[in-house]
Design an enzyme around this catalytic site. Structure first.
Site, PDB file in Angstrom:
ATOM      1  N   SER A 165       0.837  -1.188   0.000  1.00 22.23           N
ATOM      2  CA  SER A 165       0.000   0.000   0.000  1.00 22.23           C
ATOM      3  C   SER A 165       0.878   1.246   0.000  1.00 22.23           C
ATOM      4  O   SER A 165       2.082   1.185  -0.248  1.00 22.23           O
ATOM      5  CB  SER A 165      -0.935  -0.028   1.213  1.00 22.23           C
ATOM      6  OG  SER A 165      -1.832   1.054   1.191  1.00 22.23           O
ATOM      7  N   TYR A 179      -5.945   7.147  -6.506  1.00 25.54           N
ATOM      8  CA  TYR A 179      -4.943   6.188  -6.029  1.00 25.54           C
ATOM      9  C   TYR A 179      -5.046   5.996  -4.520  1.00 25.54           C
ATOM     10  O   TYR A 179      -5.035   4.874  -4.006  1.00 25.54           O
ATOM     11  CB  TYR A 179      -3.559   6.718  -6.405  1.00 25.54           C
ATOM     12  CG  TYR A 179      -2.385   5.925  -5.879  1.00 25.54           C
ATOM     13  CD1 TYR A 179      -2.010   4.727  -6.462  1.00 25.54           C
ATOM     14  CD2 TYR A 179      -1.624   6.412  -4.813  1.00 25.54           C
ATOM     15  CE1 TYR A 179      -0.909   4.013  -6.009  1.00 25.54           C
ATOM     16  CE2 TYR A 179      -0.522   5.710  -4.337  1.00 25.54           C
ATOM     17  CZ  TYR A 179      -0.174   4.512  -4.944  1.00 25.54           C
ATOM     18  OH  TYR A 179       0.908   3.810  -4.471  1.00 25.54           O
ATOM     19  N   LYS A 183      -5.902   2.513  -2.538  1.00 27.89           N
ATOM     20  CA  LYS A 183      -4.980   1.936  -1.554  1.00 27.89           C
ATOM     21  C   LYS A 183      -5.635   1.845  -0.170  1.00 27.89           C
ATOM     22  O   LYS A 183      -5.342   0.926   0.598  1.00 27.89           O
ATOM     23  CB  LYS A 183      -3.698   2.762  -1.488  1.00 27.89           C
ATOM     24  CG  LYS A 183      -2.800   2.622  -2.726  1.00 27.89           C
ATOM     25  CD  LYS A 183      -2.331   1.187  -2.921  1.00 27.89           C
ATOM     26  CE  LYS A 183      -1.268   1.100  -4.004  1.00 27.89           C
ATOM     27  NZ  LYS A 183      -0.823  -0.298  -4.239  1.00 27.89           N
TER      28      LYS A 183
END
Length: 271
Positions: A165, A179, A183
């Site tokens: 991550s 994004y 994550k």
């Protein structure tokens, strides 16, 4: 006392070197790293092979996978299987696992490292296609691959899944919103899968901060931006990709035999 899998030699009488070797020994294990041909994935694949594992290098570019596999075999003497795959496309994932089992007969460690964060100037520029692509590679694909691999690992008696991550998932900024959201979903997925595949399969998150890879090249080309980006970090610098290996090996190996559903930050002391 119930112990469902083999532990490394943790006896007090073990030598210092033997103790360390036993903790991180991956001999006889098979480690699959997605996004394994460059950046952090490449370093983790090399690290696993140096600790005795056979490795699978998976990424979208077959030539890059093959080149990395050749380098690993030449340096370490361990077998390395290159495999071209787009992790964001579910239909390609069963074939990847079939290839791993056909070659090695097993899979012990899955490292979900493949990911991307497209650059945009304004959130209004984020199209549905871009958003879906980010979620597919950073969350949807790792979910499917983890389920497929985790089921096989559980049937075989054990294994480890490491989800790579980003600190952006807990400190999101405007340039990485899709994004960061993907994550954050990966972080949540880790805890759920740890319970789903326990007690034999461990699932953990390796949460990375800024490292000097292709993904941060825009930072590295601008010294002022780079300095500003890491100013609040305790170490006040960007990480060398090799500095992720120790944490990755911990989660892959028997050293983390009682660690699951956890998040391990490797970020230089992010504020």
């Amino acid at each position: 006392m119930l112990i469902s899998h083999a532990l490394p030699d943790l006896s007090i009488g073990a030598t210092h070197m033997g103790y360390a070797d036993g903790l991180f020994d991956l001999s006889g294990r098979v480690v699959l790293v997605t996004g394994g041909s460059r950046g952090l994935g490449r370093e983790m694949a090399f690290g696993a092979a140096r600790c005795g594992a056979e490795v699978v290098i998976a990424s979208r570019t077959s030539e890059a996978c093959a080149a990395t596999a050749r380098e690993i075999e030449k340096e370490t003497g361990r077998a390395a299987l290159p495999y071209a795959v787009h992790v964001g496309r579910w239909e390609q994932l069963p074939g990847l696992l079939d290839a791993v089992h056909e070659r090695f007969g097993r899979l012990d460690v899955l490292v979900n490292n493949a990911g991307m964060s497209p650059v945009y100037e304004d959130l209004g520029e984020v199209t549905e296609k871009m958003f879906d692509a980010v979620v597919a590679l950073n969350l949807k694909g790792p979910f499917r691959l983890s389920v497929l691999a985790g089921q096989r690992m559980a049937e075989a008696g054990g294994g480890s899944i490491v989800n790579v991550s980003s600190t952006g998932s807990v400190r999101p900024r405007a340039p990485i919103v899709p994004y960061a959201a993907a994550k954050a979903g990966l972080n949540a997925m880790t805890e759920g899968l740890a319970h789903a595949f326990g007690p034999t399969v461990r699932v953990n998150t390796l949460m990375c901060g800024p490292f000097a890879t292709w993904a941060t090249r825009h930072w590295q080309d601008d010294p002022e931006a780079l300095a500003a980006g890491v100013r609040g970090h305790a170490l006040r610098r960007i990480g060398d990709p090799r500095e992720v290996v120790g944490a990755a090996l911990y989660l892959m190996s028997g050293a983390a035999s009682y660690t699951t559903g956890a998040t391990l930050r490797v970020d230089g002391g992010m504020p």
